[in-house]
Design an enzyme around this catalytic site. Structure first.
Site, PDB file in Angstrom:
ATOM      1  N   CYS A 142      32.206  35.931  44.154  1.00 45.28           N
ATOM      2  CA  CYS A 142      32.202  34.665  43.419  1.00 45.28           C
ATOM      3  C   CYS A 142      33.579  34.022  43.458  1.00 45.28           C
ATOM      4  CB  CYS A 142      31.874  34.936  41.952  1.00 45.28           C
ATOM      5  SG  CYS A 142      30.141  35.206  41.644  1.00 45.28           S
ATOM      6  N   ARG A 176      32.162  40.683  46.503  1.00 44.27           N
ATOM      7  CA  ARG A 176      33.375  41.248  45.924  1.00 44.27           C
ATOM      8  C   ARG A 176      33.273  42.782  45.816  1.00 44.27           C
ATOM      9  NH1 ARG A 176      38.627  41.440  43.867  1.00 44.27           N
ATOM     10  NH2 ARG A 176      38.628  42.784  42.069  1.00 44.27           N
ATOM     11  N   LYS A 230      22.841  45.154  37.830  1.00 45.42           N
ATOM     12  CA  LYS A 230      23.532  44.971  39.120  1.00 45.42           C
ATOM     13  C   LYS A 230      24.854  45.741  39.113  1.00 45.42           C
ATOM     14  CE  LYS A 230      26.211  41.135  40.012  1.00 45.42           C
ATOM     15  NZ  LYS A 230      27.528  41.463  40.531  1.00 45.42           N
ATOM     16  N   ASN A 231      25.616  45.595  38.026  1.00 39.49           N
ATOM     17  CA  ASN A 231      26.964  46.161  38.018  1.00 39.49           C
ATOM     18  C   ASN A 231      26.984  47.685  37.909  1.00 39.49           C
ATOM     19  OD1 ASN A 231      27.866  43.600  38.317  1.00 39.49           O
ATOM     20  ND2 ASN A 231      28.745  43.395  36.259  1.00 39.49           N
ATOM     21  N   ASP A 276      30.868  37.799  31.741  1.00 35.94           N
ATOM     22  CA  ASP A 276      29.679  37.426  32.512  1.00 35.94           C
ATOM     23  C   ASP A 276      28.653  36.666  31.663  1.00 35.94           C
ATOM     24  OD1 ASP A 276      30.729  38.549  34.755  1.00 35.94           O
ATOM     25  OD2 ASP A 276      29.541  40.387  34.681  1.00 35.94           O
ATOM     26  N   ARG A 327      41.012  37.367  41.906  1.00 37.58           N
ATOM     27  CA  ARG A 327      40.376  38.684  42.046  1.00 37.58           C
ATOM     28  C   ARG A 327      41.122  39.586  43.036  1.00 37.58           C
ATOM     29  NH1 ARG A 327      33.926  38.061  41.150  1.00 37.58           N
ATOM     30  NH2 ARG A 327      34.289  39.825  39.858  1.00 37.58           N
ATOM     31  N   PRO A 328      42.378  39.895  42.733  1.00 36.89           N
ATOM     32  CA  PRO A 328      43.145  40.763  43.628  1.00 36.89           C
ATOM     33  C   PRO A 328      42.655  42.212  43.569  1.00 36.89           C
ATOM     34  CG  PRO A 328      44.409  40.263  41.659  1.00 36.89           C
ATOM     35  CD  PRO A 328      43.124  39.517  41.533  1.00 36.89           C
ATOM     36  N   ILE A 329      43.159  43.033  44.490  1.00 40.66           N
ATOM     37  CA  ILE A 329      42.731  44.435  44.493  1.00 40.66           C
ATOM     38  C   ILE A 329      43.919  45.383  44.322  1.00 40.66           C
ATOM     39  CG2 ILE A 329      40.595  44.091  45.803  1.00 40.66           C
ATOM     40  CD1 ILE A 329      42.141  45.013  48.313  1.00 40.66           C
ATOM     41  N   ASP A 330      45.039  44.825  43.791  1.00 40.84           N
ATOM     42  CA  ASP A 330      46.242  45.649  43.658  1.00 40.84           C
ATOM     43  C   ASP A 330      46.010  46.900  42.805  1.00 40.84           C
ATOM     44  OD1 ASP A 330      45.852  43.726  41.633  1.00 40.84           O
ATOM     45  OD2 ASP A 330      47.905  43.953  40.918  1.00 40.84           O
ATOM     46  N   LEU A 331      45.215  46.779  41.739  1.00 43.06           N
ATOM     47  CA  LEU A 331      45.016  47.941  40.859  1.00 43.06           C
ATOM     48  C   LEU A 331      44.216  49.038  41.560  1.00 43.06           C
ATOM     49  CD1 LEU A 331      44.203  46.021  37.528  1.00 43.06           C
ATOM     50  CD2 LEU A 331      46.380  47.067  38.204  1.00 43.06           C
ATOM     51  N   ARG A 371      22.271  36.625  43.876  1.00 37.25           N
ATOM     52  CA  ARG A 371      23.159  37.790  43.965  1.00 37.25           C
ATOM     53  C   ARG A 371      22.967  38.711  42.756  1.00 37.25           C
ATOM     54  NH1 ARG A 371      28.516  36.385  43.338  1.00 37.25           N
ATOM     55  NH2 ARG A 371      28.561  38.614  43.251  1.00 37.25           N
ATOM     56  N   ILE A 423      39.426  36.838  30.831  1.00 40.46           N
ATOM     57  CA  ILE A 423      39.347  37.837  31.909  1.00 40.46           C
ATOM     58  C   ILE A 423      39.647  37.224  33.281  1.00 40.46           C
ATOM     59  CG2 ILE A 423      37.920  39.625  33.008  1.00 40.46           C
ATOM     60  CD1 ILE A 423      38.440  40.238  30.088  1.00 40.46           C
TER      61      ILE A 423
HETATM   62  C1  UD1 Z   1      33.338  43.627  37.312  1.00 42.42           C
HETATM   63  C2  UD1 Z   1      31.942  43.060  37.359  1.00 42.42           C
HETATM   64  C3  UD1 Z   1      31.957  41.572  37.028  1.00 42.42           C
HETATM   65  C4  UD1 Z   1      32.655  41.339  35.701  1.00 42.42           C
HETATM   66  C5  UD1 Z   1      34.023  42.016  35.668  1.00 42.42           C
HETATM   67  C6  UD1 Z   1      34.688  41.937  34.304  1.00 42.42           C
HETATM   68  C7  UD1 Z   1      30.850  44.467  38.990  1.00 42.42           C
HETATM   69  C8  UD1 Z   1      30.189  44.567  40.317  1.00 42.42           C
HETATM   70  N1  UD1 Z   1      31.404  43.282  38.676  1.00 42.42           N
HETATM   71  O1  UD1 Z   1      34.078  42.951  38.304  1.00 42.42           O
HETATM   72  O2  UD1 Z   1      30.603  41.111  36.970  1.00 42.42           O
HETATM   73  O3  UD1 Z   1      32.825  39.950  35.511  1.00 42.42           O
HETATM   74  O4  UD1 Z   1      33.898  43.407  36.016  1.00 42.42           O
HETATM   75  O5  UD1 Z   1      33.876  42.510  33.345  1.00 42.42           O
HETATM   76  O6  UD1 Z   1      30.849  45.407  38.224  1.00 42.42           O
HETATM   77  N2  UD1 Z   1      42.262  42.465  38.566  1.00 42.42           N
HETATM   78  C9  UD1 Z   1      43.522  42.521  39.113  1.00 42.42           C
HETATM   79  N3  UD1 Z   1      43.760  43.456  40.072  1.00 42.42           N
HETATM   80  C10 UD1 Z   1      42.802  44.330  40.503  1.00 42.42           C
HETATM   81  C11 UD1 Z   1      41.525  44.265  39.932  1.00 42.42           C
HETATM   82  C12 UD1 Z   1      41.281  43.317  38.957  1.00 42.42           C
HETATM   83  O7  UD1 Z   1      44.396  41.759  38.744  1.00 42.42           O
HETATM   84  O8  UD1 Z   1      43.091  45.164  41.384  1.00 42.42           O
HETATM   85  C13 UD1 Z   1      41.973  41.432  37.553  1.00 42.42           C
HETATM   86  C14 UD1 Z   1      40.932  40.430  38.068  1.00 42.42           C
HETATM   87  O9  UD1 Z   1      41.526  39.403  38.833  1.00 42.42           O
HETATM   88  C15 UD1 Z   1      40.334  39.919  36.794  1.00 42.42           C
HETATM   89  C16 UD1 Z   1      40.390  41.135  35.864  1.00 42.42           C
HETATM   90  O10 UD1 Z   1      41.349  42.029  36.423  1.00 42.42           O
HETATM   91  O11 UD1 Z   1      41.127  38.884  36.272  1.00 42.42           O
HETATM   92  C17 UD1 Z   1      39.066  41.849  35.705  1.00 42.42           C
HETATM   93  O12 UD1 Z   1      38.634  42.355  36.937  1.00 42.42           O
HETATM   94  P1  UD1 Z   1      37.761  43.677  37.067  1.00 42.42           P
HETATM   95  O13 UD1 Z   1      37.561  44.303  35.738  1.00 42.42           O
HETATM   96  O14 UD1 Z   1      38.346  44.502  38.157  1.00 42.42           O
HETATM   97  O15 UD1 Z   1      36.375  43.064  37.547  1.00 42.42           O
HETATM   98  P2  UD1 Z   1      35.498  43.521  38.772  1.00 42.42           P
HETATM   99  O16 UD1 Z   1      35.437  44.995  38.859  1.00 42.42           O
HETATM  100  O17 UD1 Z   1      35.873  42.739  39.975  1.00 42.42           O
END
Ligand code: UD1
Length: 428
Positions: free
Chosen positions: A116, A92, A22-23, A307, A121-125, A399, A329
């Protein structure tokens, strides 16, 4: 809402061929937008998150055709740069369209993604990475308006955390940026490598995927390509866990063994006897009760995957001895704990650490699949519980797991899907 109904106590035995990851499938399908051409993505799993991704692609003007596990996307007809809130909220991973849209149109209008309930799960990065490439981000009435007025420009970017999604967005956007992008502290997950392989097939020049420092030489444009998605390493843990908890035997086919070292070594610590055949076959045999997992700590790849944490906790519940499981994480990824406790498990949580005292037998109960991985883990727990376990919220599991109940039933489990009463009444 549909539920899984599991009668515990049946030993699992047989062969299972793994679905595509999926990922990997989600970002690769989104990346087809950046090619503005025809791409064929093979071995795409049948999942509701994939369906949601295809709905977004269609909304953007792409022609999408699915035949078995092959999905053809014609992005040459792309005509939209806005994803409505209703589509964004479905999962997400909808944020993964940010890079592709910026690459293809120079603009993207999105709202906060869904997904989920496992933390903030912010998107700042993601946004910081796009800004580094010259994108202007404006928040307006709940929407994020992103535009690269002067075009995307290569840059040096360092992520404060190796976010998988932010790495993917940056890779896709930088593939067609002007100049060179160097991304340090990039995520190293196998799915990153798979996305880079797909983009490189489309004409991108991405070096170092899987190594932490990515160097991306921007090219003028990408072209279409065909690509086969790697096997799902998380689904592998679910099936191995299901066989292990029932004292069973399983031959897994189409496994990427090279991506599974951390997860397999944890399973071996728990007493699972594993035999590897070549690069892509794995046999599990249980001959005794599971042993405790002394320390399991979720980490970015190549560490133990977050996961897979819930599935291993289900095993720890019935293992001999005390297991310590630390989640580093996501801040809210112990939602399955209360549900496992309803099944009789002995678990104490202190902050990000769960202490699991193994007991001989769980008991069936009505539990809730509050998120995708938690739901799959509760099904695994139910397989070993005394009596009937009803896991509601099957849609969360759909999902990420392709026809879970059918595959487990084929291996000997007593499991069926049931629509909840009021839904059945609605249908009749
Ligand atoms: C992806 C996977 C998910 C997996 C996760 C960690 C997909 C579709 N999903 O999710 O199954 O559990 O990697 O291996 O590939 N974070 C921030 N700011 C950001 C982005 C992330 O603070 O802008 C934090 C998140 O809140 C979290 C951590 O970084 O605590 C990891 O997130 P990230 O690696 O981005 O996971 P996803 O890409 O959402």
């Amino acid at each position: 809402m549909a539920a899984f109904v599991v009668q515990g106590g049946k030993r699992l035995e047989g062969e299972h061929t793994l679905q595509g990851a999926k990922n990997s499938a989600l970002p690769i399908l989104a990346a087809t937008v950046a090619t503005k051409s025809v791409c064929v993505i093979r071995h795409c799993p049948r999942l509701t998150d994939v369906d949601a991704t295809l709905r977004i692609l269609r909304h953007l003007g792409c022609a999408v055709h699915r035949e078995g596990s092959d999905v053809t996307v014609d992005a040459s007809t792309l005509c939209e740069d806005t994803i409505p809130a209703a589509l964004m909220r479905e999962m997400r991973s909808s944020i993964i369209f940010l890079g592709p849209l910026l690459s293809a149109t120079g603009r993207a209008v999105l709202t906060a993604p869904g997904g989920c309930e496992i933390g903030l799960r912010p998107i700042d990065l993601h946004l910081e990475a796009m800004e580094a490439l010259g994108v202007e981000v404006k928040a307006q009435g709940g929407a994020l308006r992103c535009s690269a007025g002067k075009g995307l420009r290569g840059a040096r970017v360092s992520l404060s955390f190796p976010s998988v999604g932010a790495t993917e967005n940056l890779m896709i956007a930088a593939a067609t940026a002007q100049g060179i992008t160097v991304l340090t502290n990039a995520a190293r997950e196998p799915e990153i490598y798979d996305l880079a392989a797909f983009l490189n097939r489309c004409g991108a020049r991405i070096h170092g995927a899987g190594e932490g420092v990515l160097v991306i030489e921007g090219v003028e444009r990408l072209h279409g390509a065909a690509h086969r998605v790697i096997p799902d390493r998380i689904a592998a843990v679910t099936f191995l866990g299901a066989a292990a908890i029932t004292g069973g035997e399983l031959l897994l086919q189409n496994v990427s063994l090279e991506h599974m070292d951390a997860a397999l070594s944890v399973l071996e610590q728990g007493g699972c006897r594993l035999r590897r055949f070549g690069k892509d076959r794995l046999e599990l045999k249980m001959s005794a009760r599971l042993r405790h997992f002394p320390t399991v700590r979720t980490m970015p790849y190549p560490g133990f995957p977050t996961d897979a944490q819930a599935a291993v906790m289900a095993l720890a519940c019935v293992a001999q001895g005390t297991s310590i499981i630390t989640e580093t994480i996501f801040e809210n990824r112990f939602k399955h704990v209360n549900e496992l406790v309803r099944m009789g498990a002995h678990i104490r949580v202190e902050g990000r650490v769960a202490v699991v005292e193994g007991i001989r037998r769980l008991r069936g109960a009505a539990v809730d699949a509050c998120d995708l991985r938690a739901g799959a883990a509760l099904v695994v727990a139910g397989l070993a519980a005394e009596g009937e376990t009803v896991v509601s919220g099957a849609r969360h599991v759909d999902r990420g797991c392709e026809r879970l109940e059918e595959d487990l039933a084929r291996l000997g489990a007593s499991i069926r899907r049931e629509e909840e009463k009021d839904e059945r009444q609605k249908e009749t």
